[in-house]
Design a protein around this motif. Structure first.
Motif, PDB file in Angstrom:
ATOM      1  N   UNK A 180     -77.745 -28.654  11.257  1.00 27.47           N
ATOM      2  CA  UNK A 180     -77.412 -27.298  10.814  1.00 27.47           C
ATOM      3  C   UNK A 180     -76.117 -26.801  11.455  1.00 27.47           C
ATOM      4  N   UNK A 181     -75.349 -27.692  12.063  1.00 28.19           N
ATOM      5  CA  UNK A 181     -74.101 -27.320  12.722  1.00 28.19           C
ATOM      6  C   UNK A 181     -72.938 -28.035  12.062  1.00 28.19           C
ATOM      7  N   UNK A 182     -71.785 -27.944  12.619  1.00 31.36           N
ATOM      8  CA  UNK A 182     -71.393 -27.172  13.806  1.00 31.36           C
ATOM      9  C   UNK A 182     -70.883 -25.786  13.427  1.00 31.36           C
ATOM     10  N   UNK A 183     -70.607 -24.981  14.466  1.00 29.74           N
ATOM     11  CA  UNK A 183     -69.976 -23.697  14.210  1.00 29.74           C
ATOM     12  C   UNK A 183     -68.526 -23.720  14.701  1.00 29.74           C
ATOM     13  N   UNK A 184     -67.778 -22.675  14.371  1.00 28.08           N
ATOM     14  CA  UNK A 184     -66.339 -22.616  14.646  1.00 28.08           C
ATOM     15  C   UNK A 184     -66.035 -22.802  16.129  1.00 28.08           C
ATOM     16  N   UNK A 185     -66.886 -22.289  17.005  1.00 29.11           N
ATOM     17  CA  UNK A 185     -66.632 -22.371  18.442  1.00 29.11           C
ATOM     18  C   UNK A 185     -66.834 -23.741  19.053  1.00 29.11           C
ATOM     19  N   UNK A 186     -67.437 -24.661  18.325  1.00 32.18           N
ATOM     20  CA  UNK A 186     -67.713 -25.997  18.852  1.00 32.18           C
ATOM     21  C   UNK A 186     -66.444 -26.839  18.941  1.00 32.18           C
ATOM     22  N   UNK A 187     -66.229 -27.420  20.103  1.00 27.34           N
ATOM     23  CA  UNK A 187     -65.103 -28.317  20.339  1.00 27.34           C
ATOM     24  C   UNK A 187     -65.633 -29.568  21.023  1.00 27.34           C
ATOM     25  N   UNK A 188     -64.910 -30.674  20.950  1.00 23.03           N
ATOM     26  CA  UNK A 188     -65.340 -31.877  21.681  1.00 23.03           C
ATOM     27  C   UNK A 188     -65.224 -31.660  23.190  1.00 23.03           C
ATOM     28  N   UNK A 189     -65.992 -32.417  23.954  1.00 18.21           N
ATOM     29  CA  UNK A 189     -65.880 -32.350  25.414  1.00 18.21           C
ATOM     30  C   UNK A 189     -64.493 -32.761  25.863  1.00 18.21           C
ATOM     31  N   UNK A 190     -64.048 -32.159  26.948  1.00 14.42           N
ATOM     32  CA  UNK A 190     -62.801 -32.573  27.579  1.00 14.42           C
ATOM     33  C   UNK A 190     -63.167 -33.497  28.734  1.00 14.42           C
ATOM     34  N   UNK A 191     -62.480 -34.611  28.848  1.00 11.06           N
ATOM     35  CA  UNK A 191     -62.753 -35.574  29.906  1.00 11.06           C
ATOM     36  C   UNK A 191     -61.729 -35.382  31.007  1.00 11.06           C
ATOM     37  N   UNK A 192     -62.237 -35.137  32.207  1.00 14.20           N
ATOM     38  CA  UNK A 192     -61.389 -34.930  33.384  1.00 14.20           C
ATOM     39  C   UNK A 192     -61.424 -36.204  34.217  1.00 14.20           C
ATOM     40  N   UNK A 193     -60.249 -36.677  34.581  1.00 10.26           N
ATOM     41  CA  UNK A 193     -60.133 -37.889  35.379  1.00 10.26           C
ATOM     42  C   UNK A 193     -60.366 -37.636  36.863  1.00 10.26           C
TER      43      UNK A 193
END
Length: 179
Positions: free
Chosen positions: A105-118
């Motif tokens: 039932x998703x996604x919505x506008x606010x959903x973004x992929x995770x950011x990976x921090x090194x």
């Protein structure tokens, strides 16, 4: 003499063609920017929203963060009051979908992929925003503005309403560009 005229007649159009302007490959225009601050008020990154034709894109850079994946989302209100950044409200969801790209039932506008921090504490992500340009523009630039929030943990892309991504550790208010 006839041979020279033939060479000039062929060479002239070719040399004029070389003067033609080649359009830029990336014609994205910046629509909004945000400076991310942590709970102590220190700058920890930046966000940019661009439009390239009908595609709405975002780019985020962070620094000084714990290594690993972090949820990052657009939130309903352009307000970032520390320490919890709850003033940013919930996820931006003008189309009333559920949270996450793995949620049927998703996604919505606010959903973004995770950011990976090194391991050096920095991370960068860029990608498309969910929704049409008209929906994204209307919801991001509504009367109360929009914030972008960085979370302590990774988004699971399915749990409504926020993906179980943990506490809010940084926040920025999207400002229309140019201001």
């Amino acid at each position: 003499m006839k041979m020279r005229i033939a060479v000039v007649a062929i060479a002239a159009p070719l040399s004029l063609g070389a003067c033609a302007t080649i359009p830029p490959q990336n014609s994205a225009s910046t629509l909004a920017t945000a400076a991310l601050i942590n709970t102590s008020g220190q700058s920890v990154g930046s966000v940019e929203i661009t439009q390239n034709g009908t595609a709405m894109l975002f780019r985020a850079n962070v620094s000084g963060q714990a290594a690993g994946e972090h949820g990052i989302h657009l939130h309903t209100t352009g307000k970032c009051e520390a320490p919890g950044f709850t003033s940013a409200g919930g996820h931006l969801n003008p189309t009333a979908h559920q949270h996450g790209s793995l949620n049927p039932a998703g996604p919505h506008v606010g959903d973004l992929p995770n950011i990976v921090v090194g391991t050096d504490g920095t991370g960068m992500i860029e990608g498309p925003l969910t929704g049409t340009a008209a929906v994204v523009l209307a919801s991001v630039f509504d009367t109360d503005g929009t914030a972008i929030v960085l979370h302590a943990g990774p988004d699971d892309y399915k749990t409504d309403p926020s993906g179980n991504s943990g506490g809010r550790i940084a926040c920025g208010v999207l400002m229309r560009f140019p201001a």
